[in-house]
Enzyme design. Structure first.
Site, PDB file in Angstrom:
ATOM      1  N   VAL A   1      46.945  30.097  40.152  1.00  0.00           N
ATOM      2  CA  VAL A   1      45.605  30.266  39.855  1.00  0.00           C
ATOM      3  C   VAL A   1      44.735  29.146  41.053  1.00  0.00           C
ATOM      4  CG1 VAL A   1      45.277  28.489  38.059  1.00  0.00           C
ATOM      5  CG2 VAL A   1      43.517  30.286  38.101  1.00  0.00           C
ATOM      6  N   CYS A   2      43.590  29.782  41.336  1.00  0.00           N
ATOM      7  CA  CYS A   2      42.677  28.615  42.040  1.00  0.00           C
ATOM      8  C   CYS A   2      41.316  29.166  41.669  1.00  0.00           C
ATOM      9  CB  CYS A   2      42.743  29.155  43.813  1.00  0.00           C
ATOM     10  SG  CYS A   2      42.113  30.658  44.041  1.00  0.00           S
ATOM     11  N   ARG A   3      40.309  28.711  42.640  1.00  0.00           N
ATOM     12  CA  ARG A   3      38.734  28.893  41.913  1.00  0.00           C
ATOM     13  C   ARG A   3      38.412  30.470  41.632  1.00  0.00           C
ATOM     14  NH1 ARG A   3      33.315  29.316  44.030  1.00  0.00           N
ATOM     15  NH2 ARG A   3      32.162  28.022  42.551  1.00  0.00           N
TER      16      ARG A   3
ATOM     17  N   MET B   1      40.133  30.575  38.355  1.00  0.00           N
ATOM     18  CA  MET B   1      39.518  29.557  37.173  1.00  0.00           C
ATOM     19  C   MET B   1      38.041  30.015  36.772  1.00  0.00           C
ATOM     20  SD  MET B   1      41.798  27.609  35.783  1.00  0.00           S
ATOM     21  CE  MET B   1      40.719  26.780  34.804  1.00  0.00           C
TER      22      MET B   1
ATOM     23  N   GLY C   1      40.682  33.290  43.236  1.00  0.00           N
ATOM     24  CA  GLY C   1      41.804  34.256  43.483  1.00  0.00           C
ATOM     25  C   GLY C   1      42.374  34.242  44.859  1.00  0.00           C
TER      26      GLY C   1
END
Length: 107
Positions: free
Chosen positions: A58-60, A86, A62
């Site tokens: 996961v990141c901010r 996220m 995708g």
């Protein structure tokens, strides 16, 4: 090479969740059980990523996590991108914690 992807509501409880955001983003808010390895450190710290279990990345939103999941898949890990990152995690009401005294949020 396509990267497997799931939506945040499909990330299983107790899954290995790898957060590849930067430290300031992590400190603002992250999933309680996530492991933090910023994308720029992933190659050097790849031994911290399990070889025998699916890894949800996961990141901010995708993008970075898709790159990380693609690289992990290339080296033989079972990596799945978390679509929407996220931001979607927060929107879906999934649990979050912060590393400060503030309420957690996605930076």
């Amino acid at each position: 090479m396509s990267v497997p992807e799931v939506q945040v509501q499909d990330v299983p409880e107790g899954a290995f969740l790898l957060d590849v955001r930067e430290s300031d983003e992590w400190q603002a808010g992250h999933a309680p059980t996530a492991v933090h390895i910023p994308l720029g450190e992933l190659q050097a710290r790849v031994e911290e990523v399990p070889k025998d279990t699916p890894v949800y990345v996961v990141c901010r939103v995708g993008g970075r996590s898709a790159h990380a999941a693609a690289w992990l898949g290339h080296i033989g890990r079972d990596a799945i991108n978390v679509g929407g990152g996220m931001q979607s995690w927060e929107f879906a009401g999934r649990p979050m914690v912060s590393e400060s005294s503030q309420d957690p949020f996605v930076a």
